[in-house]
Design a protein around this motif. Structure first.
Motif, PDB file in Angstrom:
ATOM      1  N   LEU A  25     -40.026   7.299 105.478  1.00  0.00           N
ATOM      2  CA  LEU A  25     -41.178   8.344 105.644  1.00  0.00           C
ATOM      3  C   LEU A  25     -42.325   8.056 104.813  1.00  0.00           C
ATOM      4  O   LEU A  25     -43.364   8.902 104.425  1.00  0.00           O
ATOM      5  CB  LEU A  25     -40.505   9.847 105.255  1.00  0.00           C
ATOM      6  N   ARG A  51     -43.640   9.266 112.730  1.00  0.00           N
ATOM      7  CA  ARG A  51     -43.507  10.110 111.621  1.00  0.00           C
ATOM      8  C   ARG A  51     -44.645  10.364 110.731  1.00  0.00           C
ATOM      9  O   ARG A  51     -44.976  11.434 110.443  1.00  0.00           O
ATOM     10  CB  ARG A  51     -42.017   9.950 111.059  1.00  0.00           C
ATOM     11  N   ALA A  86     -42.061  17.926 106.346  1.00  0.00           N
ATOM     12  CA  ALA A  86     -40.849  17.013 106.636  1.00  0.00           C
ATOM     13  C   ALA A  86     -39.812  18.339 106.341  1.00  0.00           C
ATOM     14  O   ALA A  86     -39.888  19.244 105.234  1.00  0.00           O
ATOM     15  CB  ALA A  86     -40.553  16.113 105.653  1.00  0.00           C
ATOM     16  N   PHE A  97     -34.282  14.517 107.822  1.00  0.00           N
ATOM     17  CA  PHE A  97     -34.458  13.043 107.957  1.00  0.00           C
ATOM     18  C   PHE A  97     -33.072  12.315 108.009  1.00  0.00           C
ATOM     19  O   PHE A  97     -32.302  12.304 106.634  1.00  0.00           O
ATOM     20  CB  PHE A  97     -35.579  12.585 106.879  1.00  0.00           C
ATOM     21  N   SER A 145     -35.515  13.047 113.051  1.00  0.00           N
ATOM     22  CA  SER A 145     -35.994  13.527 111.839  1.00  0.00           C
ATOM     23  C   SER A 145     -36.816  14.884 112.539  1.00  0.00           C
ATOM     24  O   SER A 145     -37.142  14.915 113.656  1.00  0.00           O
ATOM     25  CB  SER A 145     -37.165  12.883 111.459  1.00  0.00           C
ATOM     26  N   THR A 158     -38.887  17.702 116.441  1.00  0.00           N
ATOM     27  CA  THR A 158     -37.914  16.676 116.353  1.00  0.00           C
ATOM     28  C   THR A 158     -38.630  15.235 116.729  1.00  0.00           C
ATOM     29  O   THR A 158     -38.859  15.420 117.990  1.00  0.00           O
ATOM     30  CB  THR A 158     -36.543  17.343 116.810  1.00  0.00           C
TER      31      THR A 158
END
Length: 513
Positions: free
Chosen positions: A53, A66, A198, A201, A207, A226
């Motif tokens: 991330l 992401r 977030a 994860f 995630s 998602t």
């Protein structure tokens, strides 16, 4: 070439997708009732236990998807690859391009509710310009950044000083992996300014993100998003058709028509994306330019476009960045398959009985393994025996990534100098061909500090001629990006830079029944 059969049995697809849902812990994301549509799910290609991330170091396709939800750069590219304001309302430079003044837009907040200030820009750039570990897309800027002289002018204004001119800094700062983060950023608790924040994860699996209600731009319709990693194309398509995900990237082209009859729509974008064959120019046999030229002449680019990409692409000429104003790939003689000339070059190089290994992975994306298989067949016509090695994405993009002598990779659409900064210089973070040509480097370095656009274009075209003559890439095509989405959602449109409308999931809406 054997082509997989089209998936048509919906009951089997639903069963497979439900199995996927159970494995990931994902329940049904949508229902027929409009008011209960709260979760959007996307199937991303690849991923591994090294998923990240981190805003400034994405590697795989799921990483990129992401990063786009959590963070935003100062500027950004629109769907046509034009630079637009992002978190900054303006970025201006002095006459010689050594001082760049960044003015933030008002009323932008991080996911923790704090306002974005110039001190955050300062901290973000210090992280990205760390000379010991620069963000890949600022690796050519880091050596000339004068952070000691740079300063915060007021709460919304930061001034970046350079030790020498850098003409395209604005285009660089629009790159998606250059997101602005708070001064107290903690990678274990990632905070950005994006449309989603977030939540959960699980590297290599999934995630989960929740909508950020105070987002400064278009607020997401869905409450949550998602992103699920898929290493298998069939499983990914099955999940889409069974309603477990509402979008997928890198739909195999041969399924573009089939999904239309089963509740989904193919999204096709003309891009500058490329899946090159990468030859390390610093090891035998590819250290001999004649071998590299022969390999380029072995490739039947038209066959690869038609079969590996199922026609979703256009033939390329061993140069990248087709949307750059300096691009000359269409002006140079198109390199075509020429087996006799390839054989002659290999004889001259003492490599008539060449035996090599080609390393690739499904994580390269649609068309990767397929084009590699075709190259094996094409090389045999020139007496070159190629052993194809297909690895799991976690291995291919693991510790040996960038060291394979002959391999493949994937690149999204970029302008020429940002792309060269990423992969075309000795110190580039992704220099997979180990390219280190002094004449090329001098041209690019001069172009970076040339403020006159016409003069810069001339320098870049000279650099491209060198790449075309003796570079380490086989750029055989620019592929159309083929993705797919469920007919239960709308808002997606073609985009040149990244898959699935540049992964701008905040623009996706449910179709009201």
């Amino acid at each position: 070439m054997h082509r997989p059969r089209v998936l048509t049995r919906r009951r089997a697809l639903q069963g497979a997708a439900l199995g996927i849902a159970a494995a990931t812990g994902l329940s049904g994301c949508t229902t027929a009732q409009a008011n209960s549509t709260v979760m959007l799910a996307h199937g991303a290609t690849g991923g591994s236990l090294k998923d990240s991330l981190d805003p400034h170091f994405p590697v795989t396709i799921p990483d990129i998807a992401r990063v786009r939800q959590l963070y935003e750069p100062l500027l950004r590219y629109d769907t046509q690859m034009k630079v637009q304001p992002g978190l900054a309302e303006s970025i201006e430079h002095n006459a010689d391009g050594t001082i760049w003044t960044i003015r933030l837009r008002q009323d932008v907040t991080f996911h923790n509710g704090k306002s974005v200030r110039a001190t955050d820009v300062e901290a973000s750039l210090e992280r990205m310009l760390d000379p010991k570990n620069p963000a890949p897309f600022l690796s050519t800027v880091a050596p000339i950044a004068n952070l000691k002289s740079s300063r915060v002018l007021d709460e919304r204004t930061y001034q970046l000083h350079l030790t020498q001119p850098y003409a395209i800094l604005d285009a660089m700062l629009a790159s998606y992996p250059l997101g602005i983060i708070p001064a107290d950023f903690d990678p274990r608790n990632p905070v950005g300014t994006g449309p989603f924040r977030a939540d959960v994860f699980v590297p290599g699996q999934r995630s989960v993100f929740t909508r950020y209600d105070d987002y400064w731009d278009t607020r997401a319709t869905f409450d949550a998003l998602t992103i699920i990693d898929f290493t298998d194309d069939a499983a990914k398509v099955n999940a889409l058709l069974a309603g477990q995900v509402q979008s997928i990237d890198n739909l195999p082209g041969y399924l573009s028509e089939a999904v239309a009859s089963q509740g989904a729509t193919a999204l096709v974008s003309q891009t500058g994306a490329w899946i090159p064959f990468t030859m390390r120019v610093d090891v035998q046999p590819f250290s001999d330019v004649r071998v590299r030229q022969a390999m380029r002449l072995i490739a039947d680019r038209h066959q690869m476009v038609e079969q590996a990409l199922n026609g979703f692409g256009r033939v390329a000429n061993d140069l990248h960045s087709p949307f750059d104003p300096s691009y000359i790939g269409e002006q140079l003689p198109q390199r075509e398959q020429d087996i006799d000339q390839a054989k002659a070059l290999l004889r001259q190089a003492g490599q008539s009985d060449l035996r090599i290994e080609l390393t690739t992975s499904t994580a390269v994306g649609a068309g990767g393994v397929e084009s590699a298989s075709l190259f094996v067949q094409q090389a045999a016509k020139a007496g070159v025996k190629v052993r194809l090695r297909v690895l799991d994405g976690s291995i291919f993009y693991g510790d040996q990534y960038l060291s394979w002598p002959f391999a493949q990779d994937f690149w999204e659409t970029r302008l020429y100098l940002p792309q060269v900064a990423a992969c075309g210089l000795k110190g580039s973070p992704y220099n997979e061909t180990h390219w280190n040509d002094p004449q090329f480097i001098e041209l690019v370095t001069t172009a970076n500090r040339t403020m006159d656009a016409r003069r810069r274009t001339m320098l870049l075209q000279d650099a491209q001629r060198i790449e075309h003559e003796r570079g380490g890439y086989i750029v055989w095509a620019f592929k159309n990006q083929v993705d797919a989405y469920s007919n239960s959602v709308t808002g997606l449109q073609p985009a040149r830079q990244l898959p699935v409308s540049d992964y701008r999931f905040n623009l996706v809406k449910p179709v009201q029944s």
